[in-house]
Design an enzyme around this catalytic site. Sequence first.
Site, PDB file in Angstrom:
ATOM      1  N   CYS A  13     -16.265   1.830   0.758  1.00  0.00           N
ATOM      2  CA  CYS A  13     -15.072   1.010   1.011  1.00  0.00           C
ATOM      3  C   CYS A  13     -14.624   1.105   2.470  1.00  0.00           C
ATOM      4  O   CYS A  13     -13.938   0.208   2.957  1.00  0.00           O
ATOM      5  CB  CYS A  13     -13.948   1.426   0.076  1.00  0.00           C
ATOM      6  SG  CYS A  13     -13.527   3.170   0.209  1.00  0.00           S
ATOM      7  N   ARG A  27       0.883  -1.177   0.000  1.00  0.00           N
ATOM      8  CA  ARG A  27       0.000   0.000   0.000  1.00  0.00           C
ATOM      9  C   ARG A  27       0.915   1.218   0.000  1.00  0.00           C
ATOM     10  O   ARG A  27       1.702   1.419   0.936  1.00  0.00           O
ATOM     11  CB  ARG A  27      -0.907   0.002   1.227  1.00  0.00           C
ATOM     12  CG  ARG A  27      -1.569   1.355   1.427  1.00  0.00           C
ATOM     13  CD  ARG A  27      -2.670   1.332   2.451  1.00  0.00           C
ATOM     14  NE  ARG A  27      -3.831   0.637   1.928  1.00  0.00           N
ATOM     15  CZ  ARG A  27      -5.044   0.704   2.465  1.00  0.00           C
ATOM     16  NH1 ARG A  27      -5.257   1.416   3.555  1.00  0.00           N
ATOM     17  NH2 ARG A  27      -6.055   0.043   1.930  1.00  0.00           N
ATOM     18  N   HIS A  80      -7.479   0.861  -6.287  1.00  0.00           N
ATOM     19  CA  HIS A  80      -7.658  -0.030  -5.133  1.00  0.00           C
ATOM     20  C   HIS A  80      -8.332  -1.310  -5.645  1.00  0.00           C
ATOM     21  O   HIS A  80      -9.507  -1.576  -5.389  1.00  0.00           O
ATOM     22  CB  HIS A  80      -8.519   0.666  -4.076  1.00  0.00           C
ATOM     23  CG  HIS A  80      -8.420   0.060  -2.711  1.00  0.00           C
ATOM     24  ND1 HIS A  80      -7.639  -1.038  -2.417  1.00  0.00           N
ATOM     25  CD2 HIS A  80      -9.027   0.403  -1.528  1.00  0.00           C
ATOM     26  CE1 HIS A  80      -7.766  -1.336  -1.135  1.00  0.00           C
ATOM     27  NE2 HIS A  80      -8.595  -0.482  -0.578  1.00  0.00           N
ATOM     28  N   ASP A 138     -17.259   7.286  -1.180  1.00  0.00           N
ATOM     29  CA  ASP A 138     -15.963   7.165  -0.502  1.00  0.00           C
ATOM     30  C   ASP A 138     -15.708   8.508   0.172  1.00  0.00           C
ATOM     31  O   ASP A 138     -16.394   9.501  -0.120  1.00  0.00           O
ATOM     32  CB  ASP A 138     -14.880   6.841  -1.559  1.00  0.00           C
ATOM     33  CG  ASP A 138     -13.484   6.599  -0.957  1.00  0.00           C
ATOM     34  OD1 ASP A 138     -13.386   6.414   0.282  1.00  0.00           O
ATOM     35  OD2 ASP A 138     -12.503   6.599  -1.724  1.00  0.00           O
ATOM     36  N   ARG A 169     -13.411  -8.661   1.536  1.00  0.00           N
ATOM     37  CA  ARG A 169     -11.977  -8.416   1.308  1.00  0.00           C
ATOM     38  C   ARG A 169     -11.192  -9.688   1.643  1.00  0.00           C
ATOM     39  O   ARG A 169     -10.285 -10.094   0.925  1.00  0.00           O
ATOM     40  CB  ARG A 169     -11.478  -7.258   2.192  1.00  0.00           C
ATOM     41  CG  ARG A 169     -12.053  -5.886   1.868  1.00  0.00           C
ATOM     42  CD  ARG A 169     -11.566  -5.372   0.537  1.00  0.00           C
ATOM     43  NE  ARG A 169     -10.119  -5.312   0.459  1.00  0.00           N
ATOM     44  CZ  ARG A 169      -9.357  -4.314   0.937  1.00  0.00           C
ATOM     45  NH1 ARG A 169      -9.916  -3.271   1.501  1.00  0.00           N
ATOM     46  NH2 ARG A 169      -8.044  -4.334   0.799  1.00  0.00           N
ATOM     47  N   GLN A 197     -10.154  -3.960  -3.276  1.00  0.00           N
ATOM     48  CA  GLN A 197     -11.445  -3.494  -2.766  1.00  0.00           C
ATOM     49  C   GLN A 197     -12.528  -3.667  -3.839  1.00  0.00           C
ATOM     50  O   GLN A 197     -13.624  -4.159  -3.562  1.00  0.00           O
ATOM     51  CB  GLN A 197     -11.341  -2.018  -2.357  1.00  0.00           C
ATOM     52  CG  GLN A 197     -12.644  -1.446  -1.825  1.00  0.00           C
ATOM     53  CD  GLN A 197     -13.031  -1.990  -0.469  1.00  0.00           C
ATOM     54  OE1 GLN A 197     -12.245  -1.966   0.468  1.00  0.00           O
ATOM     55  NE2 GLN A 197     -14.251  -2.503  -0.353  1.00  0.00           N
TER      56      GLN A 197
HETATM   57  N1  NVA Z   1     -10.000   6.917  -1.153  1.00  0.00           N
HETATM   58  C1  NVA Z   1      -9.633   6.400   0.145  1.00  0.00           C
HETATM   59  C2  NVA Z   1      -9.821   4.915   0.183  1.00  0.00           C
HETATM   60  C3  NVA Z   1      -9.485   4.291   1.503  1.00  0.00           C
HETATM   61  C4  NVA Z   1      -9.662   2.805   1.505  1.00  0.00           C
HETATM   62  C5  NVA Z   1      -8.186   6.775   0.432  1.00  0.00           C
HETATM   63  O1  NVA Z   1      -7.348   6.658  -0.457  1.00  0.00           O
HETATM   64  O2  NVA Z   1      -7.915   7.222   1.549  1.00  0.00           O
HETATM   65  N1   CP Z   2     -11.132  -0.127   2.518  1.00  0.00           N
HETATM   66  C1   CP Z   2      -9.874  -0.216   2.966  1.00  0.00           C
HETATM   67  O1   CP Z   2      -8.935  -0.469   2.215  1.00  0.00           O
HETATM   68  O2   CP Z   2      -9.732  -0.029   4.299  1.00  0.00           O
HETATM   69  P1   CP Z   2      -8.375   0.177   5.108  1.00  0.00           P
HETATM   70  O3   CP Z   2      -7.819   1.526   4.708  1.00  0.00           O
HETATM   71  O4   CP Z   2      -8.777   0.136   6.549  1.00  0.00           O
HETATM   72  O5   CP Z   2      -7.419  -0.909   4.748  1.00  0.00           O
END
Ligand code: NVA
Ligand code: CP
Length: 307
Positions: free
Chosen positions: A266, A104, A131, A226, A294, A134
């Site tokens: 998500c 990540r 992502h 989101d 997930r 997800q």
């Molecule tokens: N768009 C959000 C998704 C988190 C799972 C982010 O990047 O923070």
């Molecule tokens: N939806 C998701 O990826 O959650 P986290 O940021 O908690 O991993």
Amino acid sequence: MLENKKDFLDTVDFSKQTLLKIIELGSRMKKNKAKYSSALKNKKLGLIFEKSSTRTRVSFEAGIYELGGIAMFLSSRDIQIGRGEPIKDTAKILSRYLDAVMIRTFKQEDVEEFSKEASIPVINGLTDLLHPCQAMADFQTILEKKGRIEEIRLAFIGDGHNMANSLGLLASALGAHFSFASPKNYEISPEIKQKILEKAKASGSQVLFSNDPSEAVKDADIVYTDVWTSMDQEKEKLERLSHFQGFQVNEELVRNAKKDFHFMHCLPAHRGEEVSAGIMDGPHSIVVDQAENRLHVQKAILALLMK
Ligand code: NVA
Ligand code: CP
């Protein structure tokens, strides 16, 4: 290997058939956990996190454990990548210790560089661009709830960032309809739009890009949102709060959706910002089911890549 590819970085790398195969295996693993308990016996999965996580971290750790393997949590706060060790060195070294890595991070290019330098499978656990894990869990959930994916109408209300991109790409690949609404200047990028339109042309899915949330939500089976401020956009939080006024998924907006619509997010969610508490916690919400998936769909991805 999946279609001769060692990595899972973006759903566009795979055919509709392969994407459905992953989702179906995820569903089988959900129904019969015991059957797969040695599928990845003694395999080691590294989890590199340069951003926070609850679901991704825990679902990958639990998932590899349920397949008989083990996970190593590698926060960039602790490993040398956080102090500037080059990605290529980290990728080569970890390939000598581990059987796969999930990352990540911020830039999609960094995940791609890691995968190029690593000899082991690399999985994208979220970048600013995408992502994909997800989105895969989300379509597993849609299949479970609706019994089909083709011609399901998914409306995404929010910004043209990782979630909208991955959902648009996967919906159009699988033959679901995709409607998107954001405020002006928060649209999906022209490059991703182009890819979505190409996929849609091949699959027959209908696509709408709009700045009007009511138009996007019209007749939707799924209403998805989101956060307005993603990880690492915190300095824009106040201006985003003001630009996204009118884009909250609330009781009034969903009047335009189908009566039996499902609400998806998500997570993490901000009640009172992108979604009202009533919708988030109400009878249409399936956010906990999608978070659970997930675990299952990622187990399928791990098993298929690491076998
Ligand atoms: N768009 C959000 C998704 C988190 C799972 C982010 O990047 O923070
Ligand atoms: N939806 C998701 O990826 O959650 P986290 O940021 O908690 O991993």
